[in-house]
Design a protein around this motif. Structure first.
Motif, PDB file in Angstrom:
ATOM      1  N   LYS A 181     -78.841  46.605 -32.168  1.00 18.98           N
ATOM      2  CA  LYS A 181     -79.137  45.599 -33.193  1.00 18.98           C
ATOM      3  C   LYS A 181     -77.905  45.350 -34.052  1.00 18.98           C
ATOM      4  O   LYS A 181     -77.139  46.272 -34.342  1.00 18.98           O
ATOM      5  CB  LYS A 181     -80.283  46.072 -34.085  1.00 18.98           C
ATOM      6  CG  LYS A 181     -81.630  46.080 -33.403  1.00 18.98           C
ATOM      7  CD  LYS A 181     -82.713  46.451 -34.439  1.00 18.98           C
ATOM      8  CE  LYS A 181     -84.100  46.407 -33.797  1.00 18.98           C
ATOM      9  NZ  LYS A 181     -85.163  46.711 -34.796  1.00 18.98           N
ATOM     10  N   LEU A 182     -77.750  44.116 -34.507  1.00 18.19           N
ATOM     11  CA  LEU A 182     -76.671  43.735 -35.435  1.00 18.19           C
ATOM     12  C   LEU A 182     -77.258  42.847 -36.506  1.00 18.19           C
ATOM     13  O   LEU A 182     -77.835  41.799 -36.205  1.00 18.19           O
ATOM     14  CB  LEU A 182     -75.546  43.012 -34.682  1.00 18.19           C
ATOM     15  CG  LEU A 182     -74.454  42.415 -35.576  1.00 18.19           C
ATOM     16  CD1 LEU A 182     -73.717  43.527 -36.321  1.00 18.19           C
ATOM     17  CD2 LEU A 182     -73.452  41.614 -34.738  1.00 18.19           C
ATOM     18  N   ILE A 225     -68.974  41.075 -32.861  1.00 20.13           N
ATOM     19  CA  ILE A 225     -69.892  40.692 -31.761  1.00 20.13           C
ATOM     20  C   ILE A 225     -69.161  40.824 -30.440  1.00 20.13           C
ATOM     21  O   ILE A 225     -69.689  41.373 -29.459  1.00 20.13           O
ATOM     22  CB  ILE A 225     -70.431  39.269 -31.976  1.00 20.13           C
ATOM     23  CG1 ILE A 225     -71.303  39.251 -33.250  1.00 20.13           C
ATOM     24  CG2 ILE A 225     -71.237  38.769 -30.766  1.00 20.13           C
ATOM     25  CD1 ILE A 225     -71.834  37.885 -33.613  1.00 20.13           C
ATOM     26  N   GLU A 226     -67.916  40.327 -30.418  1.00 24.02           N
ATOM     27  CA  GLU A 226     -67.132  40.421 -29.187  1.00 24.02           C
ATOM     28  C   GLU A 226     -66.903  41.884 -28.818  1.00 24.02           C
ATOM     29  O   GLU A 226     -66.985  42.271 -27.648  1.00 24.02           O
ATOM     30  CB  GLU A 226     -65.803  39.700 -29.374  1.00 24.02           C
ATOM     31  CG  GLU A 226     -64.919  39.727 -28.129  1.00 24.02           C
ATOM     32  CD  GLU A 226     -63.607  38.995 -28.381  1.00 24.02           C
ATOM     33  OE1 GLU A 226     -63.540  38.210 -29.339  1.00 24.02           O
ATOM     34  OE2 GLU A 226     -62.656  39.241 -27.634  1.00 24.02           O
ATOM     35  N   LEU A 227     -66.610  42.742 -29.845  1.00 27.86           N
ATOM     36  CA  LEU A 227     -66.365  44.156 -29.594  1.00 27.86           C
ATOM     37  C   LEU A 227     -67.618  44.847 -29.049  1.00 27.86           C
ATOM     38  O   LEU A 227     -67.548  45.673 -28.132  1.00 27.86           O
ATOM     39  CB  LEU A 227     -65.888  44.843 -30.882  1.00 27.86           C
ATOM     40  CG  LEU A 227     -65.558  46.329 -30.775  1.00 27.86           C
ATOM     41  CD1 LEU A 227     -64.428  46.534 -29.746  1.00 27.86           C
ATOM     42  CD2 LEU A 227     -65.156  46.898 -32.126  1.00 27.86           C
ATOM     43  N   LEU A 228     -68.806  44.483 -29.575  1.00 27.25           N
ATOM     44  CA  LEU A 228     -70.051  45.068 -29.098  1.00 27.25           C
ATOM     45  C   LEU A 228     -70.306  44.684 -27.648  1.00 27.25           C
ATOM     46  O   LEU A 228     -70.732  45.511 -26.832  1.00 27.25           O
ATOM     47  CB  LEU A 228     -71.223  44.645 -29.989  1.00 27.25           C
ATOM     48  CG  LEU A 228     -71.340  45.376 -31.338  1.00 27.25           C
ATOM     49  CD1 LEU A 228     -72.403  44.719 -32.202  1.00 27.25           C
ATOM     50  CD2 LEU A 228     -71.705  46.844 -31.095  1.00 27.25           C
ATOM     51  N   PHE A 278     -67.290  38.681 -38.443  1.00 27.26           N
ATOM     52  CA  PHE A 278     -65.998  39.395 -38.511  1.00 27.26           C
ATOM     53  C   PHE A 278     -66.051  40.463 -39.622  1.00 27.26           C
ATOM     54  O   PHE A 278     -66.647  40.231 -40.666  1.00 27.26           O
ATOM     55  CB  PHE A 278     -64.850  38.411 -38.813  1.00 27.26           C
ATOM     56  CG  PHE A 278     -64.533  37.480 -37.667  1.00 27.26           C
ATOM     57  CD1 PHE A 278     -65.201  36.258 -37.528  1.00 27.26           C
ATOM     58  CD2 PHE A 278     -63.596  37.842 -36.732  1.00 27.26           C
ATOM     59  CE1 PHE A 278     -64.899  35.423 -36.483  1.00 27.26           C
ATOM     60  CE2 PHE A 278     -63.295  37.000 -35.682  1.00 27.26           C
ATOM     61  CZ  PHE A 278     -63.941  35.784 -35.537  1.00 27.26           C
ATOM     62  N   ILE A 279     -65.420  41.599 -39.307  1.00 31.22           N
ATOM     63  CA  ILE A 279     -65.270  42.656 -40.337  1.00 31.22           C
ATOM     64  C   ILE A 279     -63.797  43.055 -40.423  1.00 31.22           C
ATOM     65  O   ILE A 279     -63.012  42.751 -39.512  1.00 31.22           O
ATOM     66  CB  ILE A 279     -66.124  43.894 -39.991  1.00 31.22           C
ATOM     67  CG1 ILE A 279     -65.625  44.540 -38.704  1.00 31.22           C
ATOM     68  CG2 ILE A 279     -67.590  43.530 -39.907  1.00 31.22           C
ATOM     69  CD1 ILE A 279     -66.276  45.866 -38.407  1.00 31.22           C
ATOM     70  N   GLU A 291     -57.453  45.513 -39.930  1.00 27.01           N
ATOM     71  CA  GLU A 291     -57.276  44.182 -39.306  1.00 27.01           C
ATOM     72  C   GLU A 291     -58.652  43.501 -39.220  1.00 27.01           C
ATOM     73  O   GLU A 291     -59.701  44.120 -39.389  1.00 27.01           O
ATOM     74  CB  GLU A 291     -56.649  44.326 -37.921  1.00 27.01           C
ATOM     75  CG  GLU A 291     -57.469  45.173 -36.970  1.00 27.01           C
ATOM     76  CD  GLU A 291     -56.777  45.332 -35.631  1.00 27.01           C
ATOM     77  OE1 GLU A 291     -56.955  46.369 -35.006  1.00 27.01           O
ATOM     78  OE2 GLU A 291     -56.069  44.406 -35.221  1.00 27.01           O
ATOM     79  N   LYS A 292     -58.624  42.214 -38.930  1.00 23.46           N
ATOM     80  CA  LYS A 292     -59.862  41.419 -38.816  1.00 23.46           C
ATOM     81  C   LYS A 292     -60.406  41.551 -37.391  1.00 23.46           C
ATOM     82  O   LYS A 292     -59.690  41.319 -36.412  1.00 23.46           O
ATOM     83  CB  LYS A 292     -59.565  39.963 -39.138  1.00 23.46           C
ATOM     84  CG  LYS A 292     -60.806  39.117 -39.378  1.00 23.46           C
ATOM     85  CD  LYS A 292     -60.414  37.751 -39.916  1.00 23.46           C
ATOM     86  CE  LYS A 292     -61.657  36.925 -40.261  1.00 23.46           C
ATOM     87  NZ  LYS A 292     -61.279  35.571 -40.759  1.00 23.46           N
ATOM     88  N   ILE A 293     -61.703  41.975 -37.264  1.00 28.43           N
ATOM     89  CA  ILE A 293     -62.303  42.292 -35.963  1.00 28.43           C
ATOM     90  C   ILE A 293     -63.529  41.409 -35.749  1.00 28.43           C
ATOM     91  O   ILE A 293     -64.385  41.277 -36.659  1.00 28.43           O
ATOM     92  CB  ILE A 293     -62.712  43.771 -35.898  1.00 28.43           C
ATOM     93  CG1 ILE A 293     -61.512  44.675 -36.217  1.00 28.43           C
ATOM     94  CG2 ILE A 293     -63.315  44.103 -34.552  1.00 28.43           C
ATOM     95  CD1 ILE A 293     -61.916  46.118 -36.448  1.00 28.43           C
TER      96      ILE A 293
END
Length: 746
Positions: free
Chosen positions: A718-719, A655-658, A686-687, A650-652
């Motif tokens: 870091k991202l 940044i929000e997840l981190l 998004f990934i 699915e599309k994630i």
């Protein structure tokens, strides 16, 4: 047996010699009658040697006959054939049809017993052509030969003639024997209807003869034919009638016919789907064989029952009966049945999933089968060698016949030479007598001339004239004698020339004989070369079989390696499952620790529950949901065993997840006075991946960073965005991972 009169003609040889030879042959025949075959050959050979030396045909032929019959009785077929073939031309010269017919019959009989029916047929046909009244025995032998040569129509024709002769004589037993053979030939030709017709005729004859055993046997055969025609009700009826008769004949019910009937009835029940009655019949037969049968027969019955259970799908019972058969057959020489039993055992193991046992049983079956194939090839080579021996024997017989003619010719030449020597001696004696007469005449004339000279001295002229006349007469006589002498010398030279020509012819004959012997030696050498060639072929075949066996062993080794590889994979899979369970245990600690920490905070801040309680409760709920998802996904045993993962792509929003993951560990980090620094190179990214697994990985990394960082330190998250992926780094100031443990990370 003697073909010619037992009183040999004395015109051929002296009476004493003929009587001695006749006595030797009589003694040899007596030894033959008493089955002293080797002694008969020895005595007959003495008669043969004397007969050959004296050119005595009667002794020659009868000696050969005794030797031929004795060699046949000793199963020395080549030697017997050699002597019979020397007899045949001698009896043909006599133009005696009865004797020629008898010798041809004996040669055909020899070839048939030797196992070469194609050679027997021409001699049997010659004997049949010479018969005025057809012999039953000869017709039956010709029919047997035609059948063995697969000429069934000709065989049936001969048996039909024989059957008509027996019917005219109302000979029921002979009719039965002939009908059985005709029914068998029709069955071999797959003409079941015709064979069945003759079997019913046999049934009527056996009933007339009141032969219950043969009646039961015929009923069993009729049942077999009905079975081939798929008329199972009729077949079952015939088998049961035969069983009833056989049980009456055998009071204890243990004869082989009863067992055969029970097996046939069991097979019919099996075909009709009545497995219970089928097993009952076969078990009854097995019990009879256990009590009174041979080990091979008991093993065969076990195989029958095993096949029945296998057809029903009852593999465990089939396996037990098959093992019983193998145990029995292993102690016998029945390798073919043993191989079939191992083949069935291999199939049964495979159907039960015991592949290693199946492979072992199949290997044993393969070795037994290869042994049987080699034995069959060896038998075929023996048959080919026997054919060469027959041909060589026929040629040897012809050469022996030529040798006999040469010996007879040498004997006649020796007699002619003796006669010429005798004539030459007589001529020399006559010549000496003539010379003596001439000398006596000269002496007489000279004495008379001297007397006349003394008495008639006065008549000198007359005496002179008389002397001249006498001298002229003497000269004329001497000339005549000289002419006669020259004539005799000329005749002698002509005779000498004839003798030299005869001698030259004899030498040419001897040279021809030497050439024949040389050709015979060449033939022997060729035959020896052929034998060597056959041995070489056998060796090549054996090498090929060894190569095949080696290939099979390699295949078995390969399969063994595959099995070991599968076992190794199973061990690795089990280890991976254990590792995965360890990881699961580790992963479960993180949300549990988080829940535990939040609950501790809630207890400490119980007085201020109104401010942060809702937030903590929400975080506890989220942690609990994540815990459920982890348990559902990670503990999927079927996925573990199949080495697959139940991934939902699915599309994630990474940044929000981190942010969400960092917020979960903020309270834990604050207790250790650890500062979490966010260095995101992009604001939105998004990934595409499984959100649950990504969340677990990132949460583990974050949890480890907080857990193993010292007090009052800093954690950097870091991202960075790359071309086709995102790079996330968790940098802490903890003790780190050793190089040894680094190898086990992935």
């Amino acid at each position: 047996m003697s073909l010619f009169s037992t009183s040999p003609s004395l015109a051929q040889v002296a009476a004493s010699d003929s009587l001695k030879i006749a006595k030797l042959i009589t003694d040899a025949q007596a030894q033959l009658t008493q089955h002293n075959y080797q002694q008969a050959i020895t005595v007959a050979q003495q008669g043969l040697d004397r007969s050959t030396k004296l050119d005595f045909k009667w002794g020659f032929v009868n000696s050969l006959l005794v030797i031929a019959q004795s060699q046949k009785a000793l199963r020395n077929f080549p030697a017997s054939l050699n002597h019979y073939l020397q007899v045949l031309p001698e009896v043909e010269k006599k133009n005696d049809a009865l004797k020629v017919e008898w010798v041809n019959y004996k040669i055909g009989e020899l070839f048939q017993e030797w196992g070469v029916p194609e050679k027997a047929l021409p001699y049997y046909n010659k004997a049949l052509a010479l018969q005025t009244t057809k012999s039953n025995n000869l017709l039956e032998r010709i029919a047997e030969v035609y059948f063995s040569l697969n000429q069934r129509d000709q065989s049936l024709k001969m048996y039909s003639q024989l059957l008509e002769i027996h019917r005219q004589k109302n000979d029921l037993k002979q009719m039965r024997s002939t009908l059985e053979k005709m029914a068998f030939i029709y069955s071999q030709s797959n003409d079941i209807e015709s064979s069945l017709k003759y079997r019913f005729q046999l049934l009527d004859i056996n009933k007339q003869l009141k032969d219950d055993e043969q009646v039961a046997s015929t009923l069993n055969s009729i049942g077999n034919y009905y079975k081939d025609l798929k008329r199972y009700d009729k077949a079952l009826e015939s088998y049961q009638a035969a069983l009833s008769i056989n049980k009456q004949i055998s009071s204890d019910g243990k004869n082989n016919s009863v067992v055969t009937n029970l097996i046939n009835i069991g097979n019919i029940y099996q075909t009709l789907g009545d497995n219970q009655n089928a097993i009952r019949s076969l078990n009854e037969a097995l019990q009879i064989k256990i009590k009174s049968g041979t080990p091979s027969e008991v093993a065969v019955m076990n195989n029958f029952i095993a096949a029945l259970y296998q057809a029903q799908g009852n593999f465990s019972e089939a396996e037990q009966y098959t093992k019983d058969a193998i145990d029995i057959l292993s102690k016998t020489d029945n390798k073919r049945a043993l191989a079939a039993a191992y083949k069935r055992l291999s199939d049964l193991y495979a159907k039960q999933g015991s592949y290693e046992k199946s492979l072992t049983a199949y290997q044993t079956y393969s070795m037994l089968k290869d042994s049987l194939l080699y034995r069959e090839q060896l038998n075929q080579e023996k048959e080919n060698l026997k054919e060469y021996v027959i041909q060589a024997t026929e040629k040897e017989a012809k050469l022996n016949s030529i040798d006999y003619e040469m010996q007879a010719l040498e004997l006649r030449n020796a007699k002619e030479i003796a006669e010429r020597e005798k004539q030459k001696l007589a001529l020399s004696l006559k010549e000496k007598e003539l010379q003596n007469l001439v000398l006596q005449k000269e002496q007489s004339e000279q004495a008379r001339a001297v007397q006349q000279l003394k008495l008639q001295q006065t008549e000198a002229e007359k005496e002179k004239k008389d002397r001249e006349i006498i001298l002229l007469e003497q000269k004329r006589d001497l000339q005549n004698v000289e002419i006669q002498k020259k004539e005799l010398e000329r005749k002698e030279r002509l005779k000498e020339i004839d003798f030299k020509n005869t001698k030259l012819a004899l030498q040419q004959a001897q040279l021809e004989r030497v050439n024949i012997r040389q050709r015979y030696l060449i033939f022997i050498a060729v035959l020896f070369f052929v034998l060597i060639l056959f041995i070489l072929i056998g060796y090549i075949i054996k090498r090929r079989d060894n190569k095949l066996l080696t290939a099979q062993n390699e295949e078995i080794t390969r399969q063994k390696e595959q099995i070991e590889s599968i076992n190794k994979s199973l061990v690795e899979l089990n280890e991976e499952k254990n590792d995965l369970i360890g990881i699961v245990a580790h992963d479960l600690k993180s949300p549990l620790n988080q829940i535990s920490g939040l609950l501790e905070i809630m207890r400490l801040e119980e007085k201020n529950r109104g401010t942060n309680s809702d937030l903590f409760a929400e975080q506890i709920g989220k942690a609990t949901d994540r815990l459920k998802r982890m348990v559902t996904k990670i503990l999927d045993v079927s996925a573990i065993e199949a080495k697959t993962l139940n991934i939902t792509i699915e599309k994630i929003n990474i940044i929000e997840l981190l942010h969400e993951i960092i917020n979960r560990f903020t309270e834990m980090a604050s207790k250790k006075h650890i500062v979490i620094v966010k260095e995101f190179a992009v604001e939105v990214l998004f990934i595409e991946s499984d959100k649950g697994y990504v969340s677990e990985v990132l949460e583990n990394l974050m949890s480890n960073a907080v857990k193993y960082s010292p007090l009052e330190r800093k954690i950097i998250v870091k991202l960075n965005r790359k071309i086709n992926f995102a790079r996330i780094e968790f940098i802490d100031q903890g003790q780190g991972i050793s190089e040894k443990d680094m190898k086990n990370l992935f």
